[in-house]
Design an enzyme around this catalytic site. Sequence first.
Site, PDB file in Angstrom:
ATOM      1  N   PRO A   1       0.455  -7.366  -6.985  1.00 21.54           N
ATOM      2  CA  PRO A   1       1.475  -6.323  -7.148  1.00 21.54           C
ATOM      3  C   PRO A   1       0.799  -4.972  -7.382  1.00 21.54           C
ATOM      4  O   PRO A   1      -0.446  -4.897  -7.422  1.00 21.54           O
ATOM      5  CB  PRO A   1       2.172  -6.767  -8.434  1.00 21.54           C
TER       6      PRO A   1
ATOM      7  N   ALA B   1       7.026  -3.098 -11.668  1.00 24.10           N
ATOM      8  CA  ALA B   1       6.186  -3.900 -10.774  1.00 24.10           C
ATOM      9  C   ALA B   1       7.032  -4.834  -9.926  1.00 24.10           C
ATOM     10  O   ALA B   1       8.227  -5.011 -10.187  1.00 24.10           O
ATOM     11  CB  ALA B   1       5.185  -4.716 -11.586  1.00 24.10           C
ATOM     12  N   ASN B   2       6.418  -5.406  -8.912  1.00 25.70           N
ATOM     13  CA  ASN B   2       7.039  -6.485  -8.133  1.00 25.70           C
ATOM     14  C   ASN B   2       6.485  -7.814  -8.632  1.00 25.70           C
ATOM     15  O   ASN B   2       5.378  -7.859  -9.172  1.00 25.70           O
ATOM     16  CB  ASN B   2       6.636  -6.361  -6.657  1.00 25.70           C
ATOM     17  N   ARG B   3       7.192  -8.876  -8.376  1.00 25.16           N
ATOM     18  CA  ARG B   3       6.673 -10.209  -8.665  1.00 25.16           C
ATOM     19  C   ARG B   3       5.656 -10.565  -7.584  1.00 25.16           C
ATOM     20  O   ARG B   3       5.992 -10.563  -6.408  1.00 25.16           O
ATOM     21  CB  ARG B   3       7.787 -11.236  -8.571  1.00 25.16           C
ATOM     22  N   SER B   4       4.444 -10.833  -7.986  1.00 24.76           N
ATOM     23  CA  SER B   4       3.424 -11.272  -7.031  1.00 24.76           C
ATOM     24  C   SER B   4       2.283 -11.906  -7.791  1.00 24.76           C
ATOM     25  O   SER B   4       1.750 -11.298  -8.715  1.00 24.76           O
ATOM     26  CB  SER B   4       2.901 -10.080  -6.221  1.00 24.76           C
TER      27      SER B   4
END
Length: 223
Positions: free
Chosen positions: A17, A29-32
């Site tokens: 992310p 943030a993004n989920r990654s």
Amino acid sequence: DATKPLTGKHVLVTAGPTHEPIDPVRYIANRSSGKQGFAIAAAAAAAGARVTLVAGPVGLPDPDGVAVRRVETARDMLAAVETALPADIAIFAAAVADWRPAQEATSKLKKDGSGVVPPLHVTENPDILATIAHLKDQRPGLVVGFAAETDDVFENAKKKLGRKGADIIVANDVSPETGVMGGGANTVHLVTAEGIESWPQMPKDEVARRLVHWIAGRLSPTA
Ligand code: C5P
């Protein structure tokens, strides 16, 4: 050597992310998990390539034989990618935050008990894939993007191919019931101007190995 089809090639991979600071203790943030991108970097190195991995904040160790650049924000990631050029192949597996807070507070925002909440103004981040795919002089020979979708997977992936200027979009269904997010397995569909090739579900390491060899097979002999 058929096991090392990328010998002499430079492969650039983004993964993980990005974190976009709100204040010193908070971020968007993004989920990654970074698992698929790290696996691709490792597979490219195993296939003989010189590999640069530009990674957002994840808890994964550096893969063997890969030059890892650790970054935090989308703007840092773009700068690190530009610094790593030229590359023969660029694979953008990172889950980049589309927006960042317009302003980063220099001290922690306080909850003062009045019930008044701070406004969160956001501004658009650079699109790293689109920026690199549209370069005039330093465009990598093959530009590969990912499309993590929850709906209309093929339609969205095909649109993304054109809009972003990528040669290949690796589309995957990340609906919560698939368990792809953070899980060990992935189901991908390879979208190119010629059509769509769908692969069965397999471990992310196996997706990475096959993808790297599939991409190598699409490099023009002069690239
Ligand atoms: O638009 P979307 O985020 O779904 O596009 C996914 C693809 O674009 C991925 O390959 C991702 O790494 C890349 N991307 C990027 N920079 C952004 C947003 C997405 O490189 N700001």
